[in-house]
Scaffold this motif. Structure first.
Motif, PDB file in Angstrom:
ATOM      1  N   ASN A   1      -6.882 -27.098  16.749  1.00 37.32           N
ATOM      2  CA  ASN A   1      -5.989 -27.658  17.763  1.00 37.32           C
ATOM      3  C   ASN A   1      -6.784 -28.116  18.976  1.00 37.32           C
ATOM      4  O   ASN A   1      -6.574 -29.207  19.501  1.00 37.32           O
ATOM      5  N   ILE A   2      -7.718 -27.323  19.425  1.00 36.25           N
ATOM      6  CA  ILE A   2      -8.532 -27.672  20.589  1.00 36.25           C
ATOM      7  C   ILE A   2      -9.398 -28.884  20.278  1.00 36.25           C
ATOM      8  O   ILE A   2      -9.502 -29.814  21.082  1.00 36.25           O
ATOM      9  N   ARG A   3     -10.019 -28.883  19.113  1.00 31.88           N
ATOM     10  CA  ARG A   3     -10.887 -30.010  18.728  1.00 31.88           C
ATOM     11  C   ARG A   3     -10.103 -31.299  18.560  1.00 31.88           C
ATOM     12  O   ARG A   3     -10.587 -32.377  18.892  1.00 31.88           O
ATOM     13  N   ALA A   4      -8.910 -31.213  18.004  1.00 30.98           N
ATOM     14  CA  ALA A   4      -8.109 -32.401  17.726  1.00 30.98           C
ATOM     15  C   ALA A   4      -7.477 -32.985  18.983  1.00 30.98           C
ATOM     16  O   ALA A   4      -7.088 -34.145  18.995  1.00 30.98           O
ATOM     17  N   ASN A   5      -7.394 -32.187  20.018  1.00 31.42           N
ATOM     18  CA  ASN A   5      -6.740 -32.634  21.234  1.00 31.42           C
ATOM     19  C   ASN A   5      -7.687 -33.536  22.015  1.00 31.42           C
ATOM     20  O   ASN A   5      -8.565 -33.083  22.710  1.00 31.42           O
ATOM     21  N   SER A   6      -7.490 -34.808  21.914  1.00 32.07           N
ATOM     22  CA  SER A   6      -8.400 -35.760  22.561  1.00 32.07           C
ATOM     23  C   SER A   6      -8.057 -36.006  24.024  1.00 32.07           C
ATOM     24  O   SER A   6      -8.812 -36.646  24.735  1.00 32.07           O
ATOM     25  N   SER A   7      -6.934 -35.481  24.489  1.00 38.80           N
ATOM     26  CA  SER A   7      -6.542 -35.727  25.882  1.00 38.80           C
ATOM     27  C   SER A   7      -7.256 -34.819  26.861  1.00 38.80           C
ATOM     28  O   SER A   7      -7.103 -34.961  28.060  1.00 38.80           O
ATOM     29  N   GLY A   8      -8.035 -33.849  26.363  1.00 40.15           N
ATOM     30  CA  GLY A   8      -8.768 -32.970  27.270  1.00 40.15           C
ATOM     31  C   GLY A   8      -7.980 -31.762  27.730  1.00 40.15           C
ATOM     32  O   GLY A   8      -8.348 -31.109  28.689  1.00 40.15           O
ATOM     33  N   GLU A   9      -6.869 -31.467  27.068  1.00 38.76           N
ATOM     34  CA  GLU A   9      -6.092 -30.292  27.423  1.00 38.76           C
ATOM     35  C   GLU A   9      -6.140 -29.284  26.298  1.00 38.76           C
ATOM     36  O   GLU A   9      -6.237 -29.636  25.135  1.00 38.76           O
ATOM     37  N   ILE A  10      -6.053 -28.020  26.665  1.00 37.75           N
ATOM     38  CA  ILE A  10      -5.982 -26.947  25.688  1.00 37.75           C
ATOM     39  C   ILE A  10      -4.552 -26.467  25.646  1.00 37.75           C
ATOM     40  O   ILE A  10      -3.999 -26.041  26.651  1.00 37.75           O
ATOM     41  N   SER A  11      -3.932 -26.562  24.503  1.00 36.68           N
ATOM     42  CA  SER A  11      -2.597 -26.039  24.312  1.00 36.68           C
ATOM     43  C   SER A  11      -2.749 -24.698  23.610  1.00 36.68           C
ATOM     44  O   SER A  11      -3.253 -24.632  22.504  1.00 36.68           O
ATOM     45  N   VAL A  12      -2.325 -23.650  24.259  1.00 36.90           N
ATOM     46  CA  VAL A  12      -2.540 -22.310  23.716  1.00 36.90           C
ATOM     47  C   VAL A  12      -1.514 -22.046  22.616  1.00 36.90           C
ATOM     48  O   VAL A  12      -0.326 -21.970  22.869  1.00 36.90           O
ATOM     49  N   GLN A  13      -1.993 -21.952  21.397  1.00 34.32           N
ATOM     50  CA  GLN A  13      -1.178 -21.702  20.222  1.00 34.32           C
ATOM     51  C   GLN A  13      -1.835 -20.601  19.413  1.00 34.32           C
ATOM     52  O   GLN A  13      -2.938 -20.190  19.715  1.00 34.32           O
ATOM     53  N   GLY A  14      -1.217 -20.186  18.347  1.00 29.28           N
ATOM     54  CA  GLY A  14      -1.847 -19.227  17.439  1.00 29.28           C
ATOM     55  C   GLY A  14      -1.911 -17.823  18.004  1.00 29.28           C
ATOM     56  O   GLY A  14      -0.906 -17.282  18.416  1.00 29.28           O
ATOM     57  N   PRO A  15      -3.102 -17.224  18.036  1.00 37.32           N
ATOM     58  CA  PRO A  15      -3.231 -15.820  18.397  1.00 37.32           C
ATOM     59  C   PRO A  15      -2.643 -15.456  19.752  1.00 37.32           C
ATOM     60  O   PRO A  15      -2.147 -14.366  19.937  1.00 37.32           O
TER      61      PRO A  15
END
Length: 90
Positions: A63-77
């Protein structure tokens, strides 16, 4: 513990630490500590739970790698969309 599992855990651990390098210092410290604590807590779980744990962290990395907008969306753990923070570009 099979060598393949240990290798997978170490590789994932390293990838997460590398991804955290781009975060602002306070977020990097928080993320690193959280990740280290989570990996430590799950060190002795059964194989099914360990597999789920690794899959969730791998989804988070993707998710972090695929996010090209430069934001981290906290998902998963960490949970379902708990927060979103802009990554600093140094």
């Amino acid at each position: 513990m099979p060598a393949r599992h240990v290798s997978r855990v170490r590789a994932l651990y390293r990838r997460i630490l590398l991804l955290h390098r781009v975060l602002p210092p306070d977020l990097k410290a928080l993320g690193d500590q959280y990740m280290k604590d989570e990996f430590r807590r799950h060190k002795t779980v059964g194989s099914d739970e360990a597999e789920r744990f690794l899959q969730e962290w791998e989804k988070t990395v993707a998710n972090i790698r695929a996010n090209s907008s430069g934001e981290i969306s906290v998902q998963g753990p960490l949970g379902e969309g708990i927060c979103s923070s802009a990554m600093a570009t140094s």
